[in-house]
Design an enzyme around this catalytic site. Structure first.
Site, PDB file in Angstrom:
ATOM      1  CG  HIS A 152      -1.890   1.225   1.069  1.00 53.47           C
ATOM      2  ND1 HIS A 152      -2.978   1.244   0.215  1.00 53.47           N
ATOM      3  CD2 HIS A 152      -1.838   2.463   1.630  1.00 53.47           C
ATOM      4  CE1 HIS A 152      -3.554   2.437   0.281  1.00 53.47           C
ATOM      5  NE2 HIS A 152      -2.881   3.192   1.128  1.00 53.47           N
ATOM      6  CG  HIS A 170       0.659  10.809   1.718  1.00 53.50           C
ATOM      7  ND1 HIS A 170       0.457  10.058   0.577  1.00 53.50           N
ATOM      8  CD2 HIS A 170      -0.149  10.277   2.664  1.00 53.50           C
ATOM      9  CE1 HIS A 170      -0.438   9.118   0.828  1.00 53.50           C
ATOM     10  NE2 HIS A 170      -0.820   9.226   2.085  1.00 53.50           N
TER      11      HIS A 170
END
Length: 307
Positions: free
Chosen positions: A237, A264
């Site tokens: 993921h 991120h």
């Protein structure tokens, strides 16, 4: 010629926003060559356009969000990852909320949605961003690197010190010369810990999170009755997220991406480091088959083979 792609027809979906917890309507519309990926907040008056752009990324606490004029579209990374995985260059994305719906927490439903609309090759060469020299970004023991590579490869490792994660593989290499995005990456779900939920919800995050759209763990084990979809679903993921975060640069990358404990924020930082060094990258197209690297020809094989 490796061509740009869009959708053949418009397609719609409805889901729940992971962080806001409210219903979200999503419409994906074909776009002309060289449009890029453009989000449209259609609930605003007038509607607001937010093109995919690493310099518009604003909120990387739990997702990647774009901001313009004080308005946001959050949780774009899973949809962006699916677009990158299917090689879609041009798309209008209408959304009536400040975030993209989470669906099942992976890119799988987005892949299904896009494939059901049909993928159309356009009469324009696909434009790649080729990394010409290594660039790196570090924060403490976390790091991320991009290096020259005739294709797209991702090497990722994670450390969580949790028994459910440590019992799985915590490192993975995905090379799209041999791996399939749809088969090997798309179904990996986001994950979280029960003990974090109270803090997150107090901060207005994960209000729509559930066992239906995430892998959830207590202190010892995975709570989802069906268990994991991949033996290495956690680290996969993170790869899925990285693919989506990197696609915010507006082009598929020709690069090797390596990362340890990245997320991120670091994925966005490495794009900025890369783009700010004009000698580190170039835009290229492959209009002659003989000039196309084999890995690129495999990854972006004609749509009939890819779909």
């Amino acid at each position: 010629m490796i061509r740009q792609r869009t959708l053949k027809s418009t397609v719609k979906a409805t889901g729940v926003g992971l962080h806001g917890g409210r219903k979200v309507n999503l419409v994906l519309r074909p776009a002309a060559p060289d449009t890029g990926i453009v989000f449209h907040r259609v609930d605003l008056d007038p509607p607001l356009d937010l093109p995919a752009d690493p310099y518009a990324v604003c909120d990387t606490r739990m997702c990647s969000g774009l901001e313009k004029g004080g308005q946001k579209v959050g949780t774009v990374e899973h949809l962006m990852s699916a677009l990158a995985g299917l090689g879609i260059d041009n798309l209008h994305i209408d959304v009536d909320a400040p975030e993209i719906p989470i669906l099942d927490g992976s890119s799988g439903p987005f892949v299904f949605l896009l494939q059901s609309a049909g993928i159309e090759e356009q009469k324009a060469p696909k434009r790649f961003l080729r990394v010409k020299k290594p660039v790196e970004y570090r924060e403490g023991d976390k790091w991320v690197r991009l290096e020259p590579y005739d294709g797209f490869r991702l090497d990722f490792s994670i450390v969580f010190n949790h028994p459910a994660i440590d019992s799985t593989s915590t490192a993975v290499s995905i090379d799209f010369a041999t791996h399939s995005y749809v088969r090997d990456v798309a179904r990996a779900r986001t994950f979280g810990f029960m003990q974090d939920v109270e803090f997150m919800r107090a901060n207005g995050l994960a209000l729509g999170g559930s066992l239906e759209n995430a892998i959830v763990m207590d202190e010892y084990r995975v709570l989802n009755a069906d268990g994991l979809r991949y033996a290495d679903e956690f680290v996969k993921h993170k790869v899925l997220d990285a693919i989506g975060d990197l696609y915010l640069c507006g082009h598929p990358l020709l690069a090797r991406y390596s990362a340890h404990k990245s997320g991120h924020a670091l994925n966005n930082q490495i794009l900025r480091v890369l783009l700010e060094d004009r000698s580190a990258w170039e835009i290229v197209s492959f209009e002659r088959e003989a000039a196309t690297p084999p890995a690129v020809a495999h990854q972006f094989a004609p749509v009939l083979a890819a779909a």
